[in-house]
Design a protein around this motif. Sequence first.
Motif, PDB file in Angstrom:
ATOM      1  N   THR A 171       0.829  -1.203   0.000  1.00  0.00           N
ATOM      2  CA  THR A 171       0.000   0.000   0.000  1.00  0.00           C
ATOM      3  C   THR A 171       0.861   1.248   0.000  1.00  0.00           C
ATOM      4  O   THR A 171       0.562   2.221  -0.707  1.00  0.00           O
ATOM      5  CB  THR A 171      -0.927  -0.002   1.231  1.00  0.00           C
ATOM      6  N   ASN A 200       0.778   4.160  -2.894  1.00  0.00           N
ATOM      7  CA  ASN A 200       0.559   5.578  -2.622  1.00  0.00           C
ATOM      8  C   ASN A 200       1.721   6.426  -3.132  1.00  0.00           C
ATOM      9  O   ASN A 200       1.515   7.542  -3.632  1.00  0.00           O
ATOM     10  CB  ASN A 200       0.365   5.799  -1.120  1.00  0.00           C
ATOM     11  N   GLN A 206       1.488   6.845  -6.923  1.00  0.00           N
ATOM     12  CA  GLN A 206       0.403   7.729  -7.336  1.00  0.00           C
ATOM     13  C   GLN A 206       0.858   9.183  -7.429  1.00  0.00           C
ATOM     14  O   GLN A 206       0.281   9.965  -8.174  1.00  0.00           O
ATOM     15  CB  GLN A 206      -0.780   7.609  -6.366  1.00  0.00           C
ATOM     16  N   SER A 252      -6.511   5.336  -5.998  1.00  0.00           N
ATOM     17  CA  SER A 252      -5.464   6.358  -5.998  1.00  0.00           C
ATOM     18  C   SER A 252      -4.762   6.423  -4.653  1.00  0.00           C
ATOM     19  O   SER A 252      -3.624   6.889  -4.564  1.00  0.00           O
ATOM     20  CB  SER A 252      -6.039   7.732  -6.361  1.00  0.00           C
ATOM     21  N   SER A 253      -5.418   5.980  -3.595  1.00  0.00           N
ATOM     22  CA  SER A 253      -4.758   5.877  -2.291  1.00  0.00           C
ATOM     23  C   SER A 253      -5.556   4.948  -1.396  1.00  0.00           C
ATOM     24  O   SER A 253      -6.749   4.714  -1.607  1.00  0.00           O
ATOM     25  CB  SER A 253      -4.604   7.249  -1.623  1.00  0.00           C
ATOM     26  N   ALA A 269      -5.553   4.067   2.961  1.00  0.00           N
ATOM     27  CA  ALA A 269      -4.919   4.375   4.244  1.00  0.00           C
ATOM     28  C   ALA A 269      -5.931   4.261   5.366  1.00  0.00           C
ATOM     29  O   ALA A 269      -7.145   4.374   5.146  1.00  0.00           O
ATOM     30  CB  ALA A 269      -4.332   5.784   4.230  1.00  0.00           C
TER      31      ALA A 269
END
Length: 246
Positions: A47, A51, A54, A193-194, A196
Motif C-alpha cells: 500500500t 501511494n 500515485q 489512488s490511495s 490508508a
Amino acid sequence: MKFKLFKDRKGKADQAKNNQFVKLGREIYVAARKGGSNPDANYALKTAIMNARQVQMPNDNIERAIKKATGDGDNVEYEEIFYEGYGPGGVAIMVKCLTDNRNRSAADVRSVFNKRGGNMGESGCVAYMFDEKGVLVLNREEFEVEEDELMLQVLDAGAEDLTTSEECFEIITHPHEIESVKNALEKEGFRFSSAAVRWIPQNTVNVVGENAEKLLKMMDAFDDNDDVQDVFANFEISEEEMQRIG
C-alpha cells in the motif's frame, strides 16, 4: 516580477513534493522493516508503494527506502506517535508522527500549535471526536460508474459506507477490513489512488476569517515537518472563504 513569482511558486511546489517523498519514504521504510521487502507478502508495504507511485515518487527512492530497511548494519527505528490539541476556534486536531526522536517531535508539534493560535493537549483530549476508519479513494475521472451501483458493490465487498465528491469516491471500511475490501474490489477491476487508515471526525465545524487563515498556516507548518505523516482535524473551509484567503 512575474518570473520571480513563478520561481517562488515553483520553489514552494518542489519543496512540498520533496517533503511528501520524505514522508512516503519513511512509511515504506517502516513497512519493510516490520514486514519484509516482498510487497506481495507485506500489505502495508504494498500500500505504501502504491501511494508513492500515485504521486510519481521515483522508483529509485522507493527501492532505496526498502534496501535501507532490510539491509545490514545499524538502522533507524521509528515509532508512531499521535499528538492531540486544539487549533484556532477550538478546532480538534490529531497529528500523526513517525519519529526516531519523540522529544524532538513533541517540541516541534507543540511549537506549531503555540505559534498558530492553538495549544497541544493531553493524549485522548480530542481522539474521542474521531473514528478510526480505512479509506479507499477512487478517482471519478478514471471510472465511470453510477453511485448507486458502486454502493452495492462496496457493501458486497464488506465496506461500511461510500462518500462522494466531484473528484472522487471514498470507500469507508473498518480499519481491519481495508485489505480485504481493497482486494475484493480490485478483482472487479477497480484501482485506487490511495488507501490508508485515517481518523475521520464525527462532526465538522465551518471556520471563517482569521481562524481560517491561522488554521491553513498551521496545516502548512505541520506539513513542512518531516516527522509529521498526517494531520486529522474537524474543520471545513468553504470554497468562497478559500478564494478570499487566496
